[in-house]
Write a protein that holds these residues in place. Sequence first.
Motif, PDB file in Angstrom:
ATOM      1  N   ARG A 165       0.875  -1.354  -0.004  1.00  0.00           N
ATOM      2  CA  ARG A 165      -0.111  -0.015  -0.019  1.00  0.00           C
ATOM      3  C   ARG A 165       0.899   1.376   0.029  1.00  0.00           C
ATOM      4  O   ARG A 165       0.871   2.104   1.037  1.00  0.00           O
ATOM      5  CB  ARG A 165      -0.800  -0.105   1.008  1.00  0.00           C
ATOM      6  CG  ARG A 165      -1.845  -1.213   1.140  1.00  0.00           C
ATOM      7  CD  ARG A 165      -3.098  -1.057   2.294  1.00  0.00           C
ATOM      8  NE  ARG A 165      -3.899  -2.064   2.345  1.00  0.00           N
ATOM      9  CZ  ARG A 165      -5.250  -1.972   2.981  1.00  0.00           C
ATOM     10  NH1 ARG A 165      -5.335  -1.130   3.616  1.00  0.00           N
ATOM     11  NH2 ARG A 165      -5.745  -3.224   2.860  1.00  0.00           N
TER      12      ARG A 165
ATOM     13  N   LYS B  57       0.870   6.163  -3.763  1.00  0.00           N
ATOM     14  CA  LYS B  57       0.139   6.355  -4.947  1.00  0.00           C
ATOM     15  C   LYS B  57      -1.286   5.731  -5.225  1.00  0.00           C
ATOM     16  O   LYS B  57      -1.570   4.791  -4.743  1.00  0.00           O
ATOM     17  CB  LYS B  57       0.949   5.796  -6.205  1.00  0.00           C
ATOM     18  CG  LYS B  57       2.355   6.592  -6.112  1.00  0.00           C
ATOM     19  CD  LYS B  57       3.149   5.770  -7.355  1.00  0.00           C
ATOM     20  CE  LYS B  57       4.523   6.423  -7.431  1.00  0.00           C
ATOM     21  NZ  LYS B  57       5.400   5.632  -8.378  1.00  0.00           N
ATOM     22  N   ASP B  58      -2.059   6.560  -6.011  1.00  0.00           N
ATOM     23  CA  ASP B  58      -3.352   5.999  -6.126  1.00  0.00           C
ATOM     24  C   ASP B  58      -3.238   4.821  -6.965  1.00  0.00           C
ATOM     25  O   ASP B  58      -2.309   4.872  -7.988  1.00  0.00           O
ATOM     26  CB  ASP B  58      -4.472   7.207  -6.697  1.00  0.00           C
ATOM     27  CG  ASP B  58      -4.728   7.895  -5.551  1.00  0.00           C
ATOM     28  OD1 ASP B  58      -4.741   7.716  -4.308  1.00  0.00           O
ATOM     29  OD2 ASP B  58      -5.042   9.119  -5.866  1.00  0.00           O
ATOM     30  N   ARG B  59      -4.366   4.066  -7.307  1.00  0.00           N
ATOM     31  CA  ARG B  59      -4.176   2.763  -8.179  1.00  0.00           C
ATOM     32  C   ARG B  59      -5.687   2.763  -9.282  1.00  0.00           C
ATOM     33  O   ARG B  59      -6.447   3.187  -8.669  1.00  0.00           O
ATOM     34  CB  ARG B  59      -4.209   1.507  -7.154  1.00  0.00           C
ATOM     35  CG  ARG B  59      -4.095   0.212  -8.004  1.00  0.00           C
ATOM     36  CD  ARG B  59      -3.927  -0.997  -7.094  1.00  0.00           C
ATOM     37  NE  ARG B  59      -4.845  -1.030  -6.169  1.00  0.00           N
ATOM     38  CZ  ARG B  59      -4.996  -1.892  -5.027  1.00  0.00           C
ATOM     39  NH1 ARG B  59      -3.981  -2.708  -4.849  1.00  0.00           N
ATOM     40  NH2 ARG B  59      -5.955  -1.893  -4.214  1.00  0.00           N
TER      41      ARG B  59
ATOM     42  N   ASP C 262     -11.811   1.589  -5.988  1.00  0.00           N
ATOM     43  CA  ASP C 262     -10.882   2.251  -7.175  1.00  0.00           C
ATOM     44  C   ASP C 262     -11.478   2.129  -8.402  1.00  0.00           C
ATOM     45  O   ASP C 262     -12.220   1.270  -8.620  1.00  0.00           O
ATOM     46  CB  ASP C 262      -9.527   1.117  -6.902  1.00  0.00           C
ATOM     47  CG  ASP C 262      -8.508   1.494  -5.556  1.00  0.00           C
ATOM     48  OD1 ASP C 262      -8.815   2.374  -5.106  1.00  0.00           O
ATOM     49  OD2 ASP C 262      -7.665   0.568  -5.405  1.00  0.00           O
TER      50      ASP C 262
ATOM     51  N   THR D 208      -1.636   1.191 -19.394  1.00  0.00           N
ATOM     52  CA  THR D 208      -0.678   1.168 -18.178  1.00  0.00           C
ATOM     53  C   THR D 208       0.493   2.250 -18.393  1.00  0.00           C
ATOM     54  O   THR D 208       0.703   3.022 -17.511  1.00  0.00           O
ATOM     55  CB  THR D 208      -0.179  -0.089 -18.179  1.00  0.00           C
ATOM     56  OG1 THR D 208      -1.267  -1.089 -17.936  1.00  0.00           O
ATOM     57  CG2 THR D 208       1.106  -0.195 -17.135  1.00  0.00           C
TER      58      THR D 208
ATOM     59  N   TYR E  88       0.270   7.217 -11.173  1.00  0.00           N
ATOM     60  CA  TYR E  88      -0.430   6.224 -10.388  1.00  0.00           C
ATOM     61  C   TYR E  88       0.061   5.063 -10.448  1.00  0.00           C
ATOM     62  O   TYR E  88       0.980   4.546 -11.332  1.00  0.00           O
ATOM     63  CB  TYR E  88      -1.915   6.206 -11.340  1.00  0.00           C
ATOM     64  CG  TYR E  88      -2.619   7.476 -11.221  1.00  0.00           C
ATOM     65  CD1 TYR E  88      -3.992   7.320 -10.116  1.00  0.00           C
ATOM     66  CD2 TYR E  88      -2.629   8.587 -11.681  1.00  0.00           C
ATOM     67  CE1 TYR E  88      -4.882   8.407  -9.986  1.00  0.00           C
ATOM     68  CE2 TYR E  88      -3.646   9.636 -11.747  1.00  0.00           C
ATOM     69  CZ  TYR E  88      -4.417   9.471 -10.778  1.00  0.00           C
ATOM     70  OH  TYR E  88      -5.424  10.505 -10.403  1.00  0.00           O
ATOM     71  N   ARG E  89      -0.419   4.100  -9.687  1.00  0.00           N
ATOM     72  CA  ARG E  89      -0.187   2.466  -9.581  1.00  0.00           C
ATOM     73  C   ARG E  89      -1.102   1.834 -10.712  1.00  0.00           C
ATOM     74  O   ARG E  89      -2.292   2.409 -10.930  1.00  0.00           O
ATOM     75  CB  ARG E  89      -0.120   2.086  -8.392  1.00  0.00           C
ATOM     76  CG  ARG E  89       1.080   2.389  -7.521  1.00  0.00           C
ATOM     77  CD  ARG E  89       0.714   1.804  -6.377  1.00  0.00           C
ATOM     78  NE  ARG E  89      -0.270   2.134  -5.499  1.00  0.00           N
ATOM     79  CZ  ARG E  89      -1.078   1.283  -4.729  1.00  0.00           C
ATOM     80  NH1 ARG E  89      -0.548   0.020  -4.736  1.00  0.00           N
ATOM     81  NH2 ARG E  89      -2.252   1.504  -4.204  1.00  0.00           N
TER      82      ARG E  89
ATOM     83  N   ALA F 156      -3.179  -2.210 -11.330  1.00  0.00           N
ATOM     84  CA  ALA F 156      -3.237  -3.555 -11.070  1.00  0.00           C
ATOM     85  C   ALA F 156      -3.966  -4.058 -12.380  1.00  0.00           C
ATOM     86  O   ALA F 156      -5.060  -3.579 -12.797  1.00  0.00           O
ATOM     87  CB  ALA F 156      -4.132  -3.626  -9.789  1.00  0.00           C
TER      88      ALA F 156
ATOM     89  N   ASP G 262       5.415  -0.551  -9.492  1.00  0.00           N
ATOM     90  CA  ASP G 262       3.966   0.092  -9.450  1.00  0.00           C
ATOM     91  C   ASP G 262       3.194  -0.575 -10.591  1.00  0.00           C
ATOM     92  O   ASP G 262       1.856  -0.090 -10.795  1.00  0.00           O
ATOM     93  CB  ASP G 262       4.238   1.556 -10.145  1.00  0.00           C
ATOM     94  CG  ASP G 262       4.945   2.537  -9.353  1.00  0.00           C
ATOM     95  OD1 ASP G 262       4.838   2.388  -8.157  1.00  0.00           O
ATOM     96  OD2 ASP G 262       5.796   3.356  -9.764  1.00  0.00           O
TER      97      ASP G 262
END
Length: 353
Positions: free
Chosen positions: A76, A79-81, A117, A182, A190-191, A193, A208
Amino acid sequence: MPLPLLPAVGALTAAPLAPATAAPAATPLRYRPARLRASPSTASSPSTSAVSSPRPPPSARHSRKHLAGRGDAPARPSKDRIFFLDVNPICFRGSQRSLGAFARWLALFFAHVSLRDPVVAVFDGAGGNEYRRRLMPSYKAHRTRGVGTGADTRVVDVLRECNVPIVQVDGYEADDVVATLTHQVLQKGYRVAIGSPDKDFKQLISEDVQLVMPIPEIGRWSFYTLRHYVAQYKCDPTADLSLRCFMGDEADGVPGIQHLAPGFGRKTAVKLLNKHGSLENLLKTAAIRTVGKEYAQDVLVKHADYLRKNYEVLSLRRDVNVQLDERWLSTRDTCNDTSVLSNFILKFNEGKC
């Protein structure tokens, strides 16, 4: 087993992007050295709860503080994801399309993975495989064209009602769209996923960029990070693609070098990549001087174009004609999740969808 109730919050609609009309030329990738050690090519992807973390190579040690987590909890950092969801693979149970599988994996994804998110759903575009099939006719040749691609309107409707924007670009596979977006997201700090079982996304893993993979055996999604990659493959993700060019990808119909040079195996490839860092560096060096034993040298000189073609086919493209919409970075409104998914499952159980 009933679906878990999902949290409720407020609404955002996102329009789909217009399909691209032409595919620009692939952007050459940069290489950087990485230390490799041989590991079995058939290793299965470990879940986060089952993976121990050996001492990583120097290229990855500095990231340990970002990867610390407990159990299956992802790291965690501040950065926002944003999540990119590769939709097509979760619409199947085995080799058969299954709306039930889609509904189940999506509900678990919203309830236990992405939460509030932002999520962007990505589909294969029409003719997405054609670019690679022109380079290599065997690429996914075992898969019937038109089957397992595109976007089922029922799936699209559910995602839109759950305030998830849809992206589909004609002439490109979803993998390439995700890779391009990405890169754009990382540029904004940002990150990322990526929700997908596709092993091709492992070439994007970094501090990231994480994967979150559906694991049918345990019925849940599991985060897969840089730490897990190093534990599984004993190498940096930036070097993995070069190694795959030698080993091939049987699932996608990309043959390795062994059918042309049976004596050139994984250990030889690892040893040479350890010394030269990347496929391109290795091939350029072999063109001007001896880099190993006579047999290996002959293979590298004789089959350099073959290996470069493998690299072009296996590399995810970052040049898709798609632009990140700033609205996609907003917190996702989850207020419709419970009712939309419940209604969808009810219709599915009644045989209406």
